[in-house]
Every structure is written in C-alpha cells, then in structure tokens.
Design a protein around this motif. Structure first.
Motif, PDB file in Angstrom:
ATOM      1  N   CYS A  92      29.108 -25.453   9.003  1.00 30.38           N
ATOM      2  CA  CYS A  92      27.709 -25.687   9.386  1.00 30.38           C
ATOM      3  C   CYS A  92      26.758 -24.943   8.457  1.00 30.38           C
ATOM      4  O   CYS A  92      25.704 -25.463   8.102  1.00 30.38           O
ATOM      5  N   LYS A 151      27.255 -24.354   5.367  1.00 34.39           N
ATOM      6  CA  LYS A 151      27.208 -25.121   4.115  1.00 34.39           C
ATOM      7  C   LYS A 151      26.342 -26.368   4.281  1.00 34.39           C
ATOM      8  O   LYS A 151      25.489 -26.660   3.435  1.00 34.39           O
ATOM      9  N   LYS A 152      26.551 -27.084   5.362  1.00 33.00           N
ATOM     10  CA  LYS A 152      25.815 -28.331   5.589  1.00 33.00           C
ATOM     11  C   LYS A 152      24.311 -28.082   5.751  1.00 33.00           C
ATOM     12  O   LYS A 152      23.502 -28.790   5.155  1.00 33.00           O
ATOM     13  N   TRP A 153      23.942 -27.078   6.527  1.00 34.37           N
ATOM     14  CA  TRP A 153      22.533 -26.855   6.860  1.00 34.37           C
ATOM     15  C   TRP A 153      21.801 -25.965   5.861  1.00 34.37           C
ATOM     16  O   TRP A 153      20.603 -26.107   5.668  1.00 34.37           O
ATOM     17  N   ARG A 205      23.405 -24.690   2.691  1.00 34.32           N
ATOM     18  CA  ARG A 205      24.047 -24.661   1.375  1.00 34.32           C
ATOM     19  C   ARG A 205      24.690 -23.306   1.058  1.00 34.32           C
ATOM     20  O   ARG A 205      24.668 -22.849  -0.084  1.00 34.32           O
TER      21      ARG A 205
END
Length: 117
Positions: free
Chosen positions: A83, A85-87, A89
């Motif tokens: 999460c 990484k997704k939200w 970086r």
C-alpha cells in the motif's frame, strides 16, 4: 509523500479507505491514553511492522481491529509495504528511514485527530 492534508483528501476519495472509522470504544481509548501515548504506539507499530526491508507476512501484518493505530493504518494506506508503494511510491525491500517513519506516523496521527473531532 504528499502533505498530510493532501494525502487525507486523496484517501477520502477512496471508497475503501474512507470506510474506516474509529468506533466509540476506540475513541474512548484514545481519550483515556492521550495523543502522546497513541503517537508512541504508532511509532512502535510502524518501526516493527512496516519499516523493515523484509516483512515476512507483508500484506497481512496489520489487523483490522484491536487498536486505533491499526484502523488508521488501513484508512491511510500505511498498513503494508504494498500500500505504501501504491499510494506513496515508497519502495519495497528497502528499510524505511527515520524521516519516512515519522511522516507515516504523522499521517496516522492526523487521521486519528480528525476522527476524534
């Protein structure tokens, strides 16, 4: 990572992230312990469960109940490295710096403060 305000506004637009709220028992707990103690808990949880480069059970390490910080982590997409990484970086497989950890704790605490209003 975005500013806390920007991140909270972005998270509020997510149906999943915006579905998390502190129940009355958790609000009472926060009220009894105080924000300083909750922030201490958040730092400990982030350091132990999110900051290491390798997390054995990543994606499953944050319960969806039992502590206000856990609920806040799901609401703020700081519950696992995937999460993050997704939200935000934040790269997986690299230990989080102290600065990154403090930003995460700051976001968690900002969300909890909003819930307590």
């Amino acid at each position: 990572m975005h500013t806390k305000k920007e991140a909270l506004e972005r998270l509020a637009r997510s149906r999943f992230r915006s579905s998390f709220h502190l129940n009355e028992e958790m609000k009472r707990y926060v009220g009894e312990k105080g924000m300083d103690v909750i922030a201490k808990h958040a730092r400990e949880i982030v350091a132990k469960r999110i900051a290491p480069a390798i997390i054995e059970n990543d994606g499953r390490q944050t319960p969806m109940k039992r502590h206000p910080v856990f609920i806040a982590q799901h609401a703020t997409a700081t519950c696992c490295r995937g999460c993050l990484k997704k939200w935000y970086r934040v790269e997986e497989g690299v230990e989080l710096t102290d600065v990154q950890q403090e930003k995460i704790v700051g976001l968690i605490m900002a969300w909890i403060e909003r819930e307590m209003e």
